[in-house]
Scaffold this active site. Structure first.
Site, PDB file in Angstrom:
ATOM      1  N   TYR A 237      25.739 -26.757  58.275  1.00 24.97           N
ATOM      2  CA  TYR A 237      25.096 -27.167  57.024  1.00 24.97           C
ATOM      3  C   TYR A 237      25.291 -26.129  55.919  1.00 24.97           C
ATOM      4  O   TYR A 237      25.784 -26.468  54.831  1.00 24.97           O
ATOM      5  CB  TYR A 237      23.619 -27.464  57.252  1.00 24.97           C
TER       6      TYR A 237
ATOM      7  N   LYS B 289      27.630 -26.493  52.438  1.00 30.31           N
ATOM      8  CA  LYS B 289      27.050 -26.348  51.103  1.00 30.31           C
ATOM      9  C   LYS B 289      27.685 -25.172  50.345  1.00 30.31           C
ATOM     10  O   LYS B 289      27.773 -25.200  49.108  1.00 30.31           O
ATOM     11  CB  LYS B 289      25.541 -26.184  51.203  1.00 30.31           C
TER      12      LYS B 289
END
Length: 235
Positions: free
Chosen positions: A160, A164
């Site tokens: 994650y 990002k």
């Protein structure tokens, strides 16, 4: 009239952002994979529904063609995303992380932004008030994750925050390449949504604040930045 598309807008931050921008006078397309959920959300907030799966090229091209046929786009909000979770809502640690997990997360969170921006770029380039808002995360900050005193330092996951961080790089490079479009990455904060298994500590109203603000930047406003509701963030 400003026309805006929000991906992943049938719930959470996307839906709240749509509600706020409609109140501000935007014509808002709520993008969603699920037609029933997307239409229900659009009806609830007074927006328009467009079916779009950001991981699928034909779906994105079809959504772009539909919106162009109805007048074109001014603002693109890349909100659709995912965060991997294990049984019991646990975040995968480096020991748990697999290539398949990384691939799926990057496809949804990062590759899809390139796909969606590319499909809508011709429309955005024709708009005098073009804006792109990319949903990043405070976990994208390498400075924060590597600093033991930072609130984000505790986060154990790999895919994650890595995806990002890629969003931030995409934001910088596209902002340099297209100076006529305001392109920024935003950190909405740890918001209570389905993405994190309802573990967030702030409301969607609070989380949507920075998205709504950056969706309305003027043609001479900031571009190539990474910001939260509290100001600039370190890369």
């Amino acid at each position: 009239m400003t026309t805006t598309l929000i991906t992943g807008a049938n719930k959470g931050l996307g839906k709240e952002t749509a509600r706020r921008l409609i109140a501000a006078g935007h014509t808002v397309y709520l993008g969603a994979r699920d037609e029933a959920k997307g239409r229900a959300a659009a009806h609830e907030v007074g927006g328009r529904f467009v079916q779009i799966d950001v991981t699928d090229d034909p779906s994105v091209r079809a959504a772009a063609a539909m919106i162009e046929s109805e007048g074109g786009l001014d603002v693109l909000i890349n909100n659709a995303g995912m965060e991997p979770r294990l049984a019991g809502n646990a975040v995968p640690t480096p020991a748990d992380t697999t290539v398949d997990e990384m691939r799926e997360t990057f496809e949804t969170n990062a590759f899809s932004m390139v796909r969606t921006i590319g499909a809508f770029l011709p429309q955005l380039q024709r708009s005098p008030e073009a804006v792109i808002v990319n949903l990043a995360s405070g976990l994208a900050s390498l400075t924060g994750l590597s600093d033991p005193s930072s609130p984000s330092h505790f986060y154990p996951g790999v895919s994650y925050p890595a995806s990002k961080a890629a969003v931030n790089m995409i934001t910088i490079q596209y902002a340099k390449a297209f100076p006529g479009i305001r392109i920024n990455a935003v950190e909405p904060g740890f918001t209570n949504t389905d993405l994190n298994g309802r573990t967030g500590t702030q409301t969607v109203e609070e989380g949507a604040e920075i998205i709504v603000r950056m969706a309305q930047v003027a043609a001479d406003g900031p571009t190539g930045t990474f910001v939260s509701a509290h100001g600039s963030l370190p890369w």
